[in-house]
Design an enzyme around this catalytic site. Structure first.
Site, PDB file in Angstrom:
ATOM      1  N   GLY A  23     -42.944  -1.506  -4.927  1.00  0.00           N
ATOM      2  CA  GLY A  23     -41.882  -2.662  -3.746  1.00  0.00           C
ATOM      3  C   GLY A  23     -42.005  -1.244  -2.047  1.00  0.00           C
ATOM      4  CB  CYS A  24     -41.416  -2.473   0.864  1.00  0.00           C
ATOM      5  SG  CYS A  24     -40.514  -4.341   1.179  1.00  0.00           S
ATOM      6  CE1 TYR A  25     -35.768  -2.053   3.546  1.00  0.00           C
ATOM      7  CE2 TYR A  25     -35.703  -3.721   1.652  1.00  0.00           C
ATOM      8  CZ  TYR A  25     -35.376  -3.283   2.725  1.00  0.00           C
ATOM      9  OH  TYR A  25     -34.825  -4.128   3.541  1.00  0.00           O
TER      10      TYR A  25
ATOM     11  CB  ALA B 143     -40.818   3.999   2.821  1.00  0.00           C
TER      12      ALA B 143
END
Lengths: 351, 351, 351, 351
Positions: D154-156, D159
């Site tokens: 996932g994107c979160y 990061a």
């Protein structure tokens, strides 16, 4: 004075509620919505938190709940729905003594055939058209006073007519070759969700839409034809700006031979002398949409290009206020004998 | 092939660096800046992090530091500074065998008097004007090949000329009454800080600027006059859109009697057949600036309004790519004998 | 009642002017600016067009021109300048019987040493600190009434303290490990132009700034220490959001053993019962900055994460209104014996 | 090498197409869409205009039309659909020798019960979980090489994990009290239209969502637990930023006693030495989302607040590239034996 809004959950409905909250002479007695009946208004729209329990004129929100479309007895009803949805009930409301201010398009065009050509539906209440008045106070104030049915102008026509109508009426511009290149924030498209208004599709993007086919074209032409005294056509191209509020119209017109830039400005000054909501900007300052943000004010500037003999006129306003809900309240004030600027004194939000 | 950028810290300079990093046949051997000499480029601009230590063609950044304006031996030098700052040194560079692609305005206007009237300065290198070629490949490819000094077109002229030049050349549009209503993102104003580009003043705002006085006007008129075969004037009005990148021009022109919408489209199709970077959109799809975001592609659409007999033409592109740095690289490819699309294949960033 | 603004051209100065125009009991008798003295206010800021000639209380703009900093006799003076610029003149104004509401930071910190450590300048008027009161009405109303010198709180501290102060005072949260992750629109950085606030650098971008070093940290710690009854430290990280107005603070705190989510909400409800400007949102509705846009209202919500035992509290407001100019007017109303909400009834602009 | 995309019309699907066009070793042989089968891709998405007729590897778009979901023989299939829609067909594709890179959530969580608790559906293909590998190359490269089923992160989580995983693995941070306050552009919510993503509702607005309930929480906890060697929980709060692309995570963690800021940085440097896509910024420069715009690059910075003993770590990337489609291509390169950065060299679009 009891007023109500039918279509209270749309953007012009919410804007009416915001502005009417600040109006000292009215009670907001009815908020109608076909789809959200029973919902608590301040829970749907937390910017109104706490109003349910407020007291007194200009601050209450009736029961605080959205009602169905059974309109109670009111002095004024604002119809804040798209065209075609309330016109067939308008006669009943008028018969009950309710003044109606229609923010939709149904009573703007005097010729039902033109309406049917552009809107592609049968006109729902032709017989009311002759009694309706086009509610742009700075141009037609005398006709508005005393009326019971107001056709509140479209946002693009308001911006355009303020700039062009007085100049055409005085014969200072030529009727041929009028071009209106207009730009609007996204709120003009309303609260209905579509891919075209999806944040990621519109943000950091700019486009034209409705090229040579937008429904505000005949509305502009009707009023300019009246001003010029004979039939004219315009090219009108709207564009979508990645911002929420604001309209700016850039208008190109050939100047009548012998007419100067100063002549055009004098005409505007005479027309708008003493007007609270229309401002001719000082030399060299051009309208910006943000000057008007959240306010009922509008801004004008022009220049004659001596190289081409063409005038460039620019007009800006907030599409939801002077272009819709604010002008509707200005009309209400006029037809109810209240000071025209009542509840509308706030200035634009800057920055 | 060794190339350099003078003015590497501005927006067109950074965009050249970004695009050249992806170009397989060049070494970015020189980054010049008068004010930031000695600074580490990737520390000023972290989007380039890690490039200092990269190896090989198309990926290195020389020493990784910004140099002063002592230009080393290069095959091609891009001048990415405003008008007036590099023209007086251009002859030296050409004499040293360096090809020069000037993204500023100094060599675009063929008549130095017109330049001096609009730019309000004495021309710094009149004698080079005859040898310079106006670098819009899709219109003037044959003239560009083999040249050593390219005047890279302005962003607004590029968008405008792609739409209008072929139609005027074929006599399909009338020369009188051309109106170009153009809209640009804020990056077009460059990296210099001013109140007019301050976020809070521009965001959620829309305005015109340079009304009847923008310096791209004579550039557009020069090229359209050449296309039409006799002198013409235009009304050109630029506007500022609250977005970073993108230009859209909405153009109004009277159609030559007897000419149809289909005739106009056929002319465009013939002109742009096989062009990689110019796209005539399918019926009903209008250009949006975001189609081009970050890419060298441009988009066209038109319609003839049968009511008024006027054509509405819309053209969009990314002002920093096809409107500046991408077109400069396209010109470099042409004058260096490389495939014209090398390093420029990336498509627009959507959303 | 005569009021004035020193620093009338900044964003908090303009916002004071906008709000005061709508206040029925004041005359805006003085607009001071060191750099723009003599300029016509409505020409600099066309959103105020037409006010020069307006009559009567609450609508006039004095001469319509910006004055120099020779402050005339007034009832209340708003100082809307950065820290350090007016404190040394404040004693004179107080001696002349002018009440002073300082929107800068000079009188917020009770300990001049802390001020000097964080602001890196010598305190310009230490002797006035004991007489100043921290003007956050919903928390310190009793101390504000009757005072002549108000230290108007910072925008971030206002959002933070409204959420945390009552809960710490009641001992419902632990003092250790408080984290305030805050986000602000760009207008918080003021009207001064810098590369960091240049549209093209900020738009479509998000970043933290002042990490572990922002000057609102000691202000927050001072007031929370007072609430908690013993010293505490916080981690405070501000971020810049690509929008013009609005602050949202996301706060993380360990709940005192045995305390429930309901306990925290009851504490808030008791604190803010009857408050017009602080709204605890219904279950499941979280604060958005836009709920407050252009208004003096603020919004709260919280949740206890049962997995980690930590409370997440969110607070939002408009940084220029409740976070600055609106709160300043609320303070003026309080110290002048006017209804606290006078001139501040407008609701948030939506959309 | 033939690759395909199922879900080619969504934002991650379009982004895969954009990036794959620039990849020299693949042919984009299949674009699948259940709802738009038969549509011409470049007409739906004009940023791809002209690709239908392109020739050769890395430039073609197959037939140029969207196919139904009958997947042809391919080397690699990207599944760019939300969770639950393709997992039940994944075994067939693997059996046919097609490598699968799933951008959805179905194969990220190792414990199907955790999946079912957070996603509220029965897991569609539990038996494939053990064979899937979590595809974050900079942390798990060795496990990825040679696999046929990749769970693209996932994107979160991407990061967050880039910042935290190495530090927890080395024991430099305490496991208790981890707080991840994350902010995303609106494209993270996809192309589906909802009132919550309507331009006028999101623009000029900032809010949290999914407070203490977002589905990326267990994904982050699973990977951090693995890094730390024993179970841990986090507080994760996502927020919506009024911009299209970009994620920034602000992370708070208590430093292990005796550990310094320098120790943390050394750990990061050792972990990311030689990595092309992860950049530890120079002292004093903090990540901005725009550094990464349109690119596969990510940025890190940290500071230990000596007053509170807490580390603040900030991580930024483009949610659609390193947070989705770019990382998916990085994984494809790894499992197919291609250079890991192939097709991913472009740098962030600035401004």
């Amino acid at each position: 004075m009891k007023v109500g809004i039918i279509g209270a959950t749309g953007y012009t409905g919410q804007e009416l509620a915001r502005l009417l909250q600040n109006h000292p002479e009215i009670e907001l007695a009815y908020l109608g919505s076909s789809s959200n009946s029973g919902a608590v208004y301040e829970e749907m729209f937390p910017q109104f938190s706490g109003l349910r329990s407020s007291q007194g004129m200009g601050s209450g929100l009736g029961t605080g709940k959205l009602d169905n479309e059974q309109v109670p007895d009111l002095d004024v009803l604002f119809c804040a729905l798209p065209h075609g949805l309330t016109a067939d009930r308008t006669a009943q409301w008028l018969n009950r003594g309710i003044k109606v201010i229609d923010l939709g398009a149904d009573f703007r065009l005097k010729d039902a055939t033109v309406y049917e050509n552009w809107y592609k539906v049968k006109h729902p209440a032709k017989e009311l058209i002759p009694g309706a008045v086009y509610g742009l106070p700075e141009l037609y104030r005398d006709k508005i006073v005393g009326k019971a049915l107001i056709a509140n102008p479209g946002c693009y026509p308001t911006a355009t007519l303020l700039a062009l109508a007085p100049l055409l009426q005085k014969g200072l511009l030529q009727k041929d070759g009028l071009i209106i290149d207009a730009k609007s924030g996204v709120s003009g498209a309303g609260r209905g969700v579509t891919l075209g208004n999806h944040f990621s599709e519109v943000n950091e993007n700019f486009k034209a839409y409705g090229v040579a086919s937008h429904r505000h074209t005949p509305e502009i032409e009707q009023q300019l034809t009246e001003a010029a005294g004979s039939e004219l056509l315009v090219n009108f191209t709207p564009h979508l700006v990645p911002m929420t509020r604001g309209i700016l119209a850039t208008i190109y017109a050939q100047v009548t031979p012998g007419v100067t830039e100063a002549d055009l400005k004098v005409c505007w000054q005479e027309q708008y002398e003493g007007e609270e909501f229309v401002h001719i900007l000082p030399e060299g300052i051009w309208p910006q949409t943000k000057f008007a943000s959240g306010s009922n004010h509008s801004f004008l500037q022009l220049k004659v290009d001596s190289r081409t003999g063409r005038a460039i006129l620019i007009s800006s306003l907030d599409n939801l206020v002077k272009g819709a809900s604010g002008q509707a309240i200005q009309n209400m004030n006029l037809i109810c004998g209240l000071p025209e600027n009542m509840g509308l004194k706030m200035r634009g939000l800057w920055p």
